[in-house]
Enzyme design. Structure first.
Site, PDB file in Angstrom:
ATOM      1  N   TYR A  16     -14.622   3.780   8.331  1.00 28.16           N
ATOM      2  CA  TYR A  16     -15.074   2.414   8.038  1.00 28.16           C
ATOM      3  C   TYR A  16     -16.494   2.113   8.485  1.00 28.16           C
ATOM      4  O   TYR A  16     -16.793   1.039   9.005  1.00 28.16           O
ATOM      5  CB  TYR A  16     -14.082   1.400   8.631  1.00 28.16           C
ATOM      6  CG  TYR A  16     -12.783   1.372   7.856  1.00 28.16           C
ATOM      7  CD1 TYR A  16     -12.710   0.732   6.625  1.00 28.16           C
ATOM      8  CD2 TYR A  16     -11.648   2.027   8.319  1.00 28.16           C
ATOM      9  CE1 TYR A  16     -11.544   0.715   5.891  1.00 28.16           C
ATOM     10  CE2 TYR A  16     -10.463   2.024   7.590  1.00 28.16           C
ATOM     11  CZ  TYR A  16     -10.425   1.364   6.377  1.00 28.16           C
ATOM     12  OH  TYR A  16      -9.277   1.351   5.645  1.00 28.16           O
ATOM     13  N   CYS A  63      -3.914   2.600  -4.154  1.00 31.98           N
ATOM     14  CA  CYS A  63      -4.945   3.306  -3.402  1.00 31.98           C
ATOM     15  C   CYS A  63      -5.115   4.682  -4.038  1.00 31.98           C
ATOM     16  O   CYS A  63      -4.225   5.536  -3.937  1.00 31.98           O
ATOM     17  CB  CYS A  63      -4.532   3.404  -1.940  1.00 31.98           C
ATOM     18  SG  CYS A  63      -5.765   4.217  -0.914  1.00 31.98           S
ATOM     19  N   HIS A 115       0.857  -1.191   0.000  1.00 32.40           N
ATOM     20  CA  HIS A 115       0.000   0.000   0.000  1.00 32.40           C
ATOM     21  C   HIS A 115       0.891   1.237   0.000  1.00 32.40           C
ATOM     22  O   HIS A 115       1.884   1.285   0.705  1.00 32.40           O
ATOM     23  CB  HIS A 115      -0.880  -0.011   1.261  1.00 32.40           C
ATOM     24  CG  HIS A 115      -1.971   1.005   1.255  1.00 32.40           C
ATOM     25  ND1 HIS A 115      -1.746   2.343   1.465  1.00 32.40           N
ATOM     26  CD2 HIS A 115      -3.305   0.888   1.042  1.00 32.40           C
ATOM     27  CE1 HIS A 115      -2.915   2.998   1.400  1.00 32.40           C
ATOM     28  NE2 HIS A 115      -3.868   2.130   1.132  1.00 32.40           N
ATOM     29  N   ASP A 140     -12.656   2.452  -0.463  1.00 31.12           N
ATOM     30  CA  ASP A 140     -11.756   2.669   0.670  1.00 31.12           C
ATOM     31  C   ASP A 140     -12.545   3.357   1.769  1.00 31.12           C
ATOM     32  O   ASP A 140     -13.686   2.998   2.028  1.00 31.12           O
ATOM     33  CB  ASP A 140     -10.520   3.434   0.209  1.00 31.12           C
ATOM     34  CG  ASP A 140      -9.294   3.110   1.042  1.00 31.12           C
ATOM     35  OD1 ASP A 140      -9.442   2.508   2.107  1.00 31.12           O
ATOM     36  OD2 ASP A 140      -8.190   3.477   0.626  1.00 31.12           O
ATOM     37  N   HIS A 141     -11.964   4.312   2.405  1.00 31.65           N
ATOM     38  CA  HIS A 141     -12.675   4.960   3.512  1.00 31.65           C
ATOM     39  C   HIS A 141     -13.968   5.595   3.004  1.00 31.65           C
ATOM     40  O   HIS A 141     -14.075   5.944   1.841  1.00 31.65           O
ATOM     41  CB  HIS A 141     -11.807   6.069   4.120  1.00 31.65           C
ATOM     42  CG  HIS A 141     -10.433   5.608   4.459  1.00 31.65           C
ATOM     43  ND1 HIS A 141      -9.368   6.461   4.534  1.00 31.65           N
ATOM     44  CD2 HIS A 141      -9.954   4.371   4.736  1.00 31.65           C
ATOM     45  CE1 HIS A 141      -8.282   5.774   4.858  1.00 31.65           C
ATOM     46  NE2 HIS A 141      -8.609   4.506   4.970  1.00 31.65           N
ATOM     47  N   HIS A 185      -7.717  -0.037  -4.121  1.00 29.69           N
ATOM     48  CA  HIS A 185      -8.547   0.732  -3.185  1.00 29.69           C
ATOM     49  C   HIS A 185      -9.056   1.924  -3.979  1.00 29.69           C
ATOM     50  O   HIS A 185      -8.256   2.658  -4.546  1.00 29.69           O
ATOM     51  CB  HIS A 185      -7.703   1.298  -2.040  1.00 29.69           C
ATOM     52  CG  HIS A 185      -7.289   0.274  -1.021  1.00 29.69           C
ATOM     53  ND1 HIS A 185      -6.584   0.617   0.107  1.00 29.69           N
ATOM     54  CD2 HIS A 185      -7.501  -1.056  -0.947  1.00 29.69           C
ATOM     55  CE1 HIS A 185      -6.379  -0.469   0.834  1.00 29.69           C
ATOM     56  NE2 HIS A 185      -6.906  -1.501   0.210  1.00 29.69           N
TER      57      HIS A 185
HETATM   58  C1  CS2 Z   1      -5.649   2.533   5.248  1.00 29.00           C
HETATM   59  C2  CS2 Z   1      -4.440   1.743   5.706  1.00 29.00           C
HETATM   60  O1  CS2 Z   1      -5.978   2.263   2.963  1.00 29.00           O
HETATM   61  C3  CS2 Z   1      -6.393   2.084   4.066  1.00 29.00           C
HETATM   62  O2  CS2 Z   1      -7.475   1.603   4.248  1.00 29.00           O
HETATM   63  O3  CS2 Z   1      -6.606   2.548   6.224  1.00 29.00           O
HETATM   64  O4  CS2 Z   1      -4.590   1.444   7.047  1.00 29.00           O
HETATM   65  C4  CS2 Z   1      -4.094   0.485   4.992  1.00 29.00           C
HETATM   66  O5  CS2 Z   1      -4.989  -0.513   5.367  1.00 29.00           O
HETATM   67  C5  CS2 Z   1      -2.695   0.010   5.325  1.00 29.00           C
HETATM   68  O6  CS2 Z   1      -1.783   1.042   5.130  1.00 29.00           O
HETATM   69  C6  CS2 Z   1      -2.286  -1.169   4.501  1.00 29.00           C
HETATM   70  O7  CS2 Z   1      -1.186  -1.771   5.057  1.00 29.00           O
HETATM   71 MN    MN Z   2      -6.111   2.591   0.948  1.00 23.23          MN
END
Ligand code: CS2
Ligand code: MN
Length: 360
Positions: free
Chosen positions: A331, A245, A207, A317-318, A272
């Site tokens: 989340y 991401c 990531h 993602d978020h 993501h």
């Molecule tokens: C973040 C990170 O992308 C995301 O959802 O919340 O916590 C991600 O899960 C980590 O960096 C992956 O190792």
């Molecule tokens: Mn992410």
């Protein structure tokens, strides 16, 4: 592509498997085991029980996010070989229960960083936000408390309280580590685990650093296209891949996400997808997934994945906190479910425009 949804486990998530199962088009969850200390082996019995729980809800368990990397591996400290052996055993155990992709990151000390976990937006929702000038004013020694105070009582991924309790020591361990050292330590790690990944049929997917620039004077090496290029060359093997991401890398407007997808396509194992609204350089908040709400064109991102015949895993993602939901920041159920509906819609539209059905 296979649509998935992140899930933190029945004890640690306000969202249930039953709810996730009812989101259209979701094939599986992306899970983790936050209670296993970083660096220790994930036991078979625990993985078996998790798989059983997820499968009996009608969902798959093919992606883990994250199996975190011990700081001794990142700093190249004496203990790293033991932690690397443990990591290989965890890869083996996960593969025995059908896990295909492991998402991880190589950020020193902190996982993602935000200055605000609940910034109010004009529509009454709240969102995670990052303001560089605020972060510059935070004493890194107190950031864990600053973050915890907005976290609704959840321990955030990568911000484990036991690690945060020894923050001074952690910072000190990176004092002499520059970017090249960190990259060399990542190479050392990958050279040792990728053969195991090949043997067990598991793909690693790093990531990017979030935000994608250096903070608190700590080195960072997964920020932009050139970094991804270097990373993939450290061990040139399909098992050494990327979690792309969009909202993370897209916080730097020089990162052209569709171009990155087209360039590194075969090495992206996990996508993501989320949007961010860049307010000024270094300041952004996480908007809804909709293109016109943020700075990223999500249609172009989906189109790029479609064009490369992406057959990996996707997750929204978020999300923002909407409709009065209280959940782990980023989340909740509602906004991420809306995100999936939108991504599904874009995917179907591109499928039909191109006459090429590519949903797995
Ligand atoms: C973040 C990170 O992308 C995301 O959802 O919340 O916590 C991600 O899960 C980590 O960096 C992956 O190792
Ligand atoms: Mn992410």
């Amino acid at each position: 592509m296979k649509m998935t949804f992140r899930w933190f486990g029945s004890k640690d998530d306000s969202v249930t498997l039953r709810q996730i199962r009812q989101i259209p088009g979701v094939s599986g969850v992306v899970a983790m085991m936050a209670d296993i200390p970083v660096g220790e082996v994930w036991p078979r019995e625990r993985i078996a029980a998790l798989k059983q729980e997820v499968n009996s809800a009608g969902l798959e368990l093919e992606v883990i996010e994250s199996v975190n990397i011990h700081d001794d591996i990142k700093t190249g400290a004496g203990g790293r070989d033991r932690y690397i052996e443990n990591y290989k055993t965890t890869i083996k155990h996960l593969s025995e229960y059908g896990v295909k992709v492991i998402c991880y990151n190589f950020m020193p000390v902190f996982d993602w960083t935000r200055s605000d976990l609940a910034q109010p937006l004009p529509d009454g929702s709240t969102a995670l936000a990052y303001d560089q000038s605020k972060v510059d004013r935070i004493d890194p020694g107190h950031i864990a408390e600053a973050i915890a105070s907005g976290s609704q009582g959840y321990s955030l991924p990568g911000w484990e309280p036991e690690r945060m309790a020894r923050l001074g020591e952690l910072f000190a361990s990176y004092r002499d580590i520059g970017e090249d050292d960190l990259a060399a330590n990542l190479k050392y790690f990958l050279e040792r685990i990728i053969p195991a990944c090949e043997e067990y049929g598991v793909k690693m997917a790093i990531h990017p650093d979030d935000p994608p620039w250096a903070i608190f004077g700590l080195p960072r090496i997964v920020r932009h296209e050139q970094d991804l290029d270097r990373l993939l060359g450290l061990v040139d093997n399909p098992c050494n891949g990327i979690t792309l991401c969009s909202g993370c890398m897209g916080a730097n407007p020089n990162n052209n996400i569709p171009a990155i997808i087209r360039r590194f396509g075969k090495r992206i194992h996990f996508a993501h997808i989320r949007n961010i609204k860049i307010e000024s350089p270094g300041n952004f908040h996480e908007s809804s997934h909709l293109s016109c709400d943020g700075s990223l064109d999500i249609f172009e991102i989906i189109k790029a994945y479609h064009d490369i015949n992406f057959n990996g895993y996707i997750r929204p993602d978020h999300g923002r906190m909407i409709w009065g939901e209280t959940a782990r920041p980023g989340y909740g159920l509602y906004d991420r479910a809306l995100g999936i509906a939108y991504l599904n819609g874009l995917w179907e539209a591109v499928d039909k425009m191109t006459g090429k059905t590519s949903r797995v």
